[in-house]
Design a protein around this motif. Sequence first.
Motif, PDB file in Angstrom:
ATOM      1  N   SER A 166      76.527   4.304  16.082  1.00 18.04           N
ATOM      2  CA  SER A 166      75.074   4.416  15.347  1.00 18.04           C
ATOM      3  C   SER A 166      74.098   3.739  16.089  1.00 18.04           C
ATOM      4  O   SER A 166      72.760   4.064  16.024  1.00 18.04           O
ATOM      5  CB  SER A 166      75.177   4.198  14.046  1.00 18.04           C
ATOM      6  N   LYS A 167      74.256   2.421  16.523  1.00 17.78           N
ATOM      7  CA  LYS A 167      73.217   1.675  17.061  1.00 17.78           C
ATOM      8  C   LYS A 167      73.249   1.048  18.328  1.00 17.78           C
ATOM      9  O   LYS A 167      72.397   0.494  18.880  1.00 17.78           O
ATOM     10  CB  LYS A 167      73.179   0.292  15.864  1.00 17.78           C
ATOM     11  N   ILE A 168      74.312   1.387  19.045  1.00 19.55           N
ATOM     12  CA  ILE A 168      74.720   1.069  20.469  1.00 19.55           C
ATOM     13  C   ILE A 168      74.486   2.177  21.191  1.00 19.55           C
ATOM     14  O   ILE A 168      75.243   3.064  21.130  1.00 19.55           O
ATOM     15  CB  ILE A 168      75.887   0.354  20.694  1.00 19.55           C
ATOM     16  N   PHE A 202      64.845  -3.203  12.049  1.00 20.54           N
ATOM     17  CA  PHE A 202      65.597  -4.256  11.915  1.00 20.54           C
ATOM     18  C   PHE A 202      66.306  -4.828  13.256  1.00 20.54           C
ATOM     19  O   PHE A 202      66.375  -5.880  13.572  1.00 20.54           O
ATOM     20  CB  PHE A 202      66.454  -4.206  10.515  1.00 20.54           C
ATOM     21  N   ILE A 203      66.911  -3.937  13.808  1.00 18.49           N
ATOM     22  CA  ILE A 203      67.750  -4.009  15.137  1.00 18.49           C
ATOM     23  C   ILE A 203      66.880  -4.888  16.183  1.00 18.49           C
ATOM     24  O   ILE A 203      67.212  -5.758  16.757  1.00 18.49           O
ATOM     25  CB  ILE A 203      68.525  -2.880  15.440  1.00 18.49           C
ATOM     26  N   GLU A 204      65.834  -4.158  16.322  1.00 19.45           N
ATOM     27  CA  GLU A 204      65.028  -4.440  17.574  1.00 19.45           C
ATOM     28  C   GLU A 204      64.437  -5.753  17.332  1.00 19.45           C
ATOM     29  O   GLU A 204      64.130  -6.750  18.096  1.00 19.45           O
ATOM     30  CB  GLU A 204      63.839  -3.527  17.450  1.00 19.45           C
ATOM     31  N   ILE A 251      64.851  -9.266  19.695  1.00 20.87           N
ATOM     32  CA  ILE A 251      63.860 -10.000  20.476  1.00 20.87           C
ATOM     33  C   ILE A 251      63.758 -11.418  19.840  1.00 20.87           C
ATOM     34  O   ILE A 251      63.686 -12.348  20.792  1.00 20.87           O
ATOM     35  CB  ILE A 251      62.181  -9.560  19.531  1.00 20.87           C
ATOM     36  N   ASP A 252      64.474 -11.527  18.798  1.00 22.14           N
ATOM     37  CA  ASP A 252      64.780 -13.087  18.528  1.00 22.14           C
ATOM     38  C   ASP A 252      65.960 -13.562  18.952  1.00 22.14           C
ATOM     39  O   ASP A 252      66.402 -14.977  18.842  1.00 22.14           O
ATOM     40  CB  ASP A 252      65.178 -13.182  16.850  1.00 22.14           C
ATOM     41  N   GLY A 253      66.621 -12.911  19.864  1.00 19.46           N
ATOM     42  CA  GLY A 253      67.851 -13.351  20.731  1.00 19.46           C
ATOM     43  C   GLY A 253      69.115 -13.109  20.097  1.00 19.46           C
ATOM     44  O   GLY A 253      70.150 -13.505  20.863  1.00 19.46           O
ATOM     45  N   ALA A 254      69.257 -12.383  18.988  1.00 13.62           N
ATOM     46  CA  ALA A 254      70.543 -11.954  18.714  1.00 13.62           C
ATOM     47  C   ALA A 254      71.231 -10.860  19.340  1.00 13.62           C
ATOM     48  O   ALA A 254      70.765  -9.968  19.712  1.00 13.62           O
ATOM     49  CB  ALA A 254      70.441 -11.570  16.913  1.00 13.62           C
ATOM     50  N   GLY A 255      72.258 -11.118  19.544  1.00 13.32           N
ATOM     51  CA  GLY A 255      73.355  -9.973  20.132  1.00 13.32           C
ATOM     52  C   GLY A 255      73.988  -9.044  18.940  1.00 13.32           C
ATOM     53  O   GLY A 255      73.660  -9.113  17.825  1.00 13.32           O
ATOM     54  N   HIS A 256      74.647  -8.147  19.428  1.00 14.29           N
ATOM     55  CA  HIS A 256      75.033  -7.113  18.456  1.00 14.29           C
ATOM     56  C   HIS A 256      76.143  -7.593  17.528  1.00 14.29           C
ATOM     57  O   HIS A 256      76.164  -7.102  16.517  1.00 14.29           O
ATOM     58  CB  HIS A 256      75.658  -5.860  19.361  1.00 14.29           C
ATOM     59  N   LEU A 257      76.960  -8.394  17.998  1.00 13.44           N
ATOM     60  CA  LEU A 257      77.987  -9.020  17.089  1.00 13.44           C
ATOM     61  C   LEU A 257      77.194  -9.789  15.825  1.00 13.44           C
ATOM     62  O   LEU A 257      77.709  -9.502  14.643  1.00 13.44           O
ATOM     63  CB  LEU A 257      78.837 -10.022  17.730  1.00 13.44           C
ATOM     64  N   ILE A 314      74.069  -9.206  14.957  1.00 15.39           N
ATOM     65  CA  ILE A 314      73.272  -8.424  14.085  1.00 15.39           C
ATOM     66  C   ILE A 314      74.163  -7.595  13.234  1.00 15.39           C
ATOM     67  O   ILE A 314      73.693  -7.396  12.044  1.00 15.39           O
ATOM     68  CB  ILE A 314      72.467  -7.352  15.341  1.00 15.39           C
ATOM     69  N   PHE A 315      75.376  -7.154  13.840  1.00 17.81           N
ATOM     70  CA  PHE A 315      76.389  -6.646  13.084  1.00 17.81           C
ATOM     71  C   PHE A 315      76.773  -7.304  11.800  1.00 17.81           C
ATOM     72  O   PHE A 315      76.780  -6.780  10.714  1.00 17.81           O
ATOM     73  CB  PHE A 315      77.684  -6.317  13.844  1.00 17.81           C
ATOM     74  N   ALA A 316      77.040  -8.647  12.196  1.00 17.67           N
ATOM     75  CA  ALA A 316      77.682  -9.414  10.815  1.00 17.67           C
ATOM     76  C   ALA A 316      76.793  -9.788   9.877  1.00 17.67           C
ATOM     77  O   ALA A 316      76.738 -10.024   8.518  1.00 17.67           O
ATOM     78  CB  ALA A 316      78.254 -10.677  11.440  1.00 17.67           C
ATOM     79  N   GLN A 317      75.351 -10.383  10.334  1.00 19.43           N
ATOM     80  CA  GLN A 317      74.481 -10.901   9.585  1.00 19.43           C
ATOM     81  C   GLN A 317      73.290  -9.889   8.986  1.00 19.43           C
ATOM     82  O   GLN A 317      72.462 -10.208   7.921  1.00 19.43           O
ATOM     83  CB  GLN A 317      73.732 -12.068  10.238  1.00 19.43           C
ATOM     84  N   ILE A 318      72.958  -8.765   9.596  1.00 22.67           N
ATOM     85  CA  ILE A 318      72.039  -7.879   9.215  1.00 22.67           C
ATOM     86  C   ILE A 318      72.462  -6.586   8.923  1.00 22.67           C
ATOM     87  O   ILE A 318      72.248  -6.153   7.628  1.00 22.67           O
ATOM     88  CB  ILE A 318      71.223  -7.883  10.423  1.00 22.67           C
ATOM     89  N   ALA A 319      73.396  -5.879   9.760  1.00 26.55           N
ATOM     90  CA  ALA A 319      73.842  -4.522   9.362  1.00 26.55           C
ATOM     91  C   ALA A 319      74.619  -4.352   8.236  1.00 26.55           C
ATOM     92  O   ALA A 319      74.452  -3.659   7.158  1.00 26.55           O
ATOM     93  CB  ALA A 319      74.569  -3.990  10.731  1.00 26.55           C
ATOM     94  N   LEU A 320      75.817  -5.060   8.120  1.00 27.85           N
ATOM     95  CA  LEU A 320      76.811  -5.291   6.958  1.00 27.85           C
ATOM     96  C   LEU A 320      76.200  -5.645   5.595  1.00 27.85           C
ATOM     97  O   LEU A 320      76.410  -4.945   4.621  1.00 27.85           O
ATOM     98  CB  LEU A 320      77.846  -6.210   7.283  1.00 27.85           C
ATOM     99  N   PRO A 321      75.378  -6.681   5.531  1.00 32.42           N
ATOM    100  CA  PRO A 321      74.849  -6.607   4.340  1.00 32.42           C
ATOM    101  C   PRO A 321      74.027  -5.507   3.866  1.00 32.42           C
ATOM    102  O   PRO A 321      73.849  -5.283   2.453  1.00 32.42           O
ATOM    103  CB  PRO A 321      73.835  -8.015   4.451  1.00 32.42           C
ATOM    104  N   LEU A 322      73.336  -4.846   4.605  1.00 35.21           N
ATOM    105  CA  LEU A 322      72.334  -3.785   4.309  1.00 35.21           C
ATOM    106  C   LEU A 322      73.286  -2.599   3.822  1.00 35.21           C
ATOM    107  O   LEU A 322      72.849  -1.610   2.987  1.00 35.21           O
ATOM    108  CB  LEU A 322      71.567  -3.350   5.203  1.00 35.21           C
TER     109      LEU A 322
END
Length: 262
Positions: free
Chosen positions: A84-86, A154-156, A160-166, A168-176
């Motif tokens: 969905s996001k990659i 959210f992903i973009e 920009i803040d330097g986060a990788g997909h792993l 983003i997946f663990a700290q942003i996507a999963l909680p949502l």
Amino acid sequence: MLVIGIIFLLPFIWMLSASFKPEADVFKYPVQWIPHNWNVVENYRAVWFGDPPFMLYYWNSIKVSVMTILISVITSAMAAYAFSKIHFRGRDTLFIIVLLTFMIPGQAVLVPQFIMYRSLGLFDTHIGLVLLESFSALGTFMLRQAFMSIHSEFIESAKIDGAGHLRIFAQIALPLVQPFIATYAILRFIWTWNDYQAPLIFLRSPELFTVQLGINRFADATGEYYSLIMAGTCSAILPLVIVFLLAQKHVIGGIALGGVKG
């Protein structure tokens, strides 16, 4: 709806009532929904501490179900996020192939699965049973729909803040998508706990049997003692009832959240 609900519940009420009765009162007519004579302690003691070892079957089912949920949720969520996001070449084609595997009946691949598991030394093991049920095309599809509902901003912003997909997946996507994860975990637990076919084909040692095979063996051992069979069946569905009662707010939250985002 209340009347229809009561009609659907009547078999379960009869099952619970029969598990409380002496054997002689199980088939009395008219039906004694509230037992006149109680035999609760004796029936459930015979189930839990008798032979076959129902407690061992219970533990086996809990172990297999928990391990399956953990692996299935992790793999399905990671695959769903990637689909969905990659963006990568052939992503949509690969996702269609994954969905096509869901359309193949499980019975059609039992023989090659059996041969493969026996050659790998996974036959008649709990690990083999867990791996067999841990990868789900349906789970990937369900969670992909949840991840697609997350706004790309959210992903973009995280990139920009330097986060990788792993991260983003663990700290942003999963909680949502937590309500959707809880919904899938509940469904996965129900499917795994109730599964009879896979343990029947891939397990041979009685000490490895799950509760579904245990009930069948218990019914063969007790013969016509329906009060004991009903007590075993009530014990088998108890975890399903507990899990649903504890997690139903997450299911409702997932449905409501999906409705708002839709």
